[in-house]
Enzyme design. Sequence first.
Site, short mmCIF file in Angstrom:
data_model
loop_
_atom_site.label_atom_id
_atom_site.label_comp_id
_atom_site.label_asym_id
_atom_site.label_seq_id
_atom_site.Cartn_x
_atom_site.Cartn_y
_atom_site.Cartn_z
N ASP A 10 -58.28 -4.45 -8.14
CA ASP A 10 -58.41 -4.12 -9.56
C ASP A 10 -59.50 -3.04 -9.64
O ASP A 10 -60.18 -2.76 -8.65
CB ASP A 10 -58.81 -5.36 -10.37
CG ASP A 10 -58.94 -5.05 -11.86
OD1 ASP A 10 -58.04 -4.39 -12.41
OD2 ASP A 10 -59.95 -5.43 -12.48
N SER A 11 -59.68 -2.48 -10.84
CA SER A 11 -60.74 -1.50 -11.00
C SER A 11 -62.12 -2.16 -10.96
O SER A 11 -63.11 -1.49 -10.65
CB SER A 11 -60.56 -0.79 -12.34
OG SER A 11 -60.56 -1.76 -13.38
N CYS A 73 -54.02 -5.75 -11.32
CA CYS A 73 -54.32 -4.72 -12.32
C CYS A 73 -53.02 -4.32 -13.01
O CYS A 73 -52.11 -3.78 -12.37
CB CYS A 73 -54.95 -3.52 -11.61
SG CYS A 73 -55.12 -2.10 -12.69
N GLU A 150 -67.09 -5.33 -18.94
CA GLU A 150 -67.80 -5.06 -17.69
C GLU A 150 -69.33 -5.16 -17.85
O GLU A 150 -70.04 -5.40 -16.90
CB GLU A 150 -67.42 -3.69 -17.12
CG GLU A 150 -66.03 -3.66 -16.47
CD GLU A 150 -65.98 -4.23 -15.05
OE1 GLU A 150 -67.02 -4.29 -14.38
OE2 GLU A 150 -64.87 -4.62 -14.60
N CYS A 182 -53.97 -7.17 -19.66
CA CYS A 182 -54.98 -6.53 -18.82
C CYS A 182 -55.73 -7.69 -18.18
O CYS A 182 -56.10 -8.65 -18.87
CB CYS A 182 -55.93 -5.69 -19.67
SG CYS A 182 -57.42 -5.16 -18.77
N HIS A 184 -58.62 -8.09 -17.25
CA HIS A 184 -59.98 -8.35 -17.76
C HIS A 184 -59.96 -9.32 -18.95
O HIS A 184 -60.95 -10.00 -19.21
CB HIS A 184 -60.63 -7.04 -18.23
CG HIS A 184 -61.23 -6.20 -17.15
ND1 HIS A 184 -60.46 -5.46 -16.28
CD2 HIS A 184 -62.52 -5.96 -16.82
CE1 HIS A 184 -61.26 -4.79 -15.45
NE2 HIS A 184 -62.52 -5.08 -15.76
N1 DGL Z 1 -57.94 -4.82 -15.22
C1 DGL Z 1 -57.06 -3.72 -15.17
C2 DGL Z 1 -55.76 -3.96 -15.90
O1 DGL Z 1 -55.29 -5.09 -15.83
C3 DGL Z 1 -57.68 -2.33 -15.33
C4 DGL Z 1 -58.58 -2.13 -16.48
C5 DGL Z 1 -59.24 -0.75 -16.47
O2 DGL Z 1 -59.87 -0.41 -15.47
O3 DGL Z 1 -59.11 -0.06 -17.48
O4 DGL Z 1 -55.17 -3.11 -16.50
#
Ligand code: DGL
Length: 270
Positions: A10-11, A73, A150, A182, A184
């Site tokens: 993931d990022s 991600c 974050e 997402c 996150h």
């Molecule tokens: N957590 C990731 C997703 O599910 C990437 C979020 C990001 O870096 O913008 O899309």
Amino acid sequence: MNNIKLGFFDSGVGGFTVLKSILTRHGDVNAVYLGDTLRLPYGKRSVSEIREIANEVVTWLNYQDISALIIACNTTNSLALDIVKQVSRVPIYGLLESVHETIDSSDTKVGVLSTPSTAFSGAYKKSIHSYKPNVTVFEQACPSLVPLIETGQLNSPELRSAAKNYLQPLIDNAVDSIILGCSHYPLIEHIFIDLLPDKIRLIDPSQSLAKKLDSYFGCPQDLDKFIPSFSNVQFCSTSDSFGFAARAQHWLGIDTEVKLVSLISNACVL
Ligand code: DGL
């Protein structure tokens, strides 16, 4: 424990939610987790950047002796699945492909909260319609959520007010359920629950992804879920490994070493 090793990426910390769902269902599996913090957030990047990054990340993971790759991600899953499939040497599991089973047959309107890039791609709508063509899908881009999550400051009025603004159009459209599109977002599930009327269900696609891995680990006999320890997970990041270790401590409650890696040098094997 068997010899299967899962690769996650993931990022940043978003993929922790996917890792946690899988370890909660299957116990302490071997894994390598890559947080590409150098390029965070992915969700505001151009399509070509996201695709180029996917190529680098999966190439790097190919060197980590993994048995299966978990795309933790949604942004990469939405915009670069073809690249991931092309480059990966192992079977792939994604969040988008797991979402259908979680939508109730009675749901007629479904909302999706996601990064701007995921919303722009329309990938969730396409994926849901391929199984449930009669469901109306409302995709809502949430540009400020990932950067705010974050920071780890979950009680900030800014985060709460951003979440409220993004939920409002979905509430106005009287959706039956909302997909956390997402990885996150499950980290702030409690804020969404607080802001939503009880009748709107929240869906975290990582739950059904975890079930798909029964093909590797078997269906858990004991329905009392595991408490994951993460002791067999090697965490890596592409920048600020100490900062990423602090975030692992914050979100997962663990003290772990994080290895700083460069994706450009494919020779960097753990
Ligand atoms: N957590 C990731 C997703 O599910 C990437 C979020 C990001 O870096 O913008 O899309």
